[in-house]
Design a protein around this motif. Structure first.
Motif, PDB file in Angstrom:
ATOM      1  N   LEU A  16       8.109  10.740   5.393  1.00 61.14           N
ATOM      2  CA  LEU A  16       8.318  10.185   4.056  1.00 61.14           C
ATOM      3  C   LEU A  16       8.229   8.668   3.962  1.00 61.14           C
ATOM      4  O   LEU A  16       7.939   8.150   2.885  1.00 61.14           O
ATOM      5  N   ALA A  17       8.494   7.973   5.021  1.00 55.40           N
ATOM      6  CA  ALA A  17       8.536   6.512   4.969  1.00 55.40           C
ATOM      7  C   ALA A  17       7.144   5.918   5.146  1.00 55.40           C
ATOM      8  O   ALA A  17       6.298   6.472   5.846  1.00 55.40           O
ATOM      9  N   ALA A  18       6.943   4.784   4.498  1.00 54.29           N
ATOM     10  CA  ALA A  18       5.682   4.055   4.666  1.00 54.29           C
ATOM     11  C   ALA A  18       5.791   3.148   5.892  1.00 54.29           C
ATOM     12  O   ALA A  18       6.864   2.632   6.189  1.00 54.29           O
ATOM     13  N   PRO A  19       4.696   2.941   6.599  1.00 54.72           N
ATOM     14  CA  PRO A  19       4.726   1.995   7.714  1.00 54.72           C
ATOM     15  C   PRO A  19       5.083   0.592   7.198  1.00 54.72           C
ATOM     16  O   PRO A  19       4.756   0.247   6.056  1.00 54.72           O
ATOM     17  N   VAL A  20       5.726  -0.194   8.023  1.00 55.38           N
ATOM     18  CA  VAL A  20       6.156  -1.531   7.614  1.00 55.38           C
ATOM     19  C   VAL A  20       4.986  -2.353   7.085  1.00 55.38           C
ATOM     20  O   VAL A  20       5.096  -3.012   6.046  1.00 55.38           O
ATOM     21  N   ALA A  21       3.859  -2.300   7.755  1.00 58.59           N
ATOM     22  CA  ALA A  21       2.699  -3.094   7.332  1.00 58.59           C
ATOM     23  C   ALA A  21       2.258  -2.738   5.912  1.00 58.59           C
ATOM     24  O   ALA A  21       1.779  -3.593   5.170  1.00 58.59           O
TER      25      ALA A  21
END
Length: 76
Positions: A16-21
């Motif tokens: 569910l989370a987006a990569p930091v970049a």
């Protein structure tokens, strides 16, 4: 935190989370070009209306009071 919970959070984060970049892009754009309004809210880069129960001043006041009471009970 126990091992099953850690594994569950890890899997959910990957799904569910987006990569930091990728997640940092809209934040840096807002920092480079801040909105003109004094208060704004965004969800996935789209402005949200500042109306409805999430922005109710009375609810915010109750939350603040409850938070202050909890912190006082903890000695903070």
């Amino acid at each position: 935190m126990n091992q099953p919970a850690r594994t569950l959070y890890k899997v959910l984060g990957r799904l569910l989370a987006a990569p930091v970049a990728k997640a940092i892009v809209p934040m840096t754009e807002l920092l480079d070009k801040p909105p003109a309004a004094a208060l704004t809210a965004f969800n996935q880069g789209k402005p949200l209306p500042l109306t409805g129960p999430a922005f109710d001043p009375a609810s915010a006041g109750r939350l603040r009071t409850a938070t202050e009471e909890l912190l006082a009970a903890l000695g903070r």
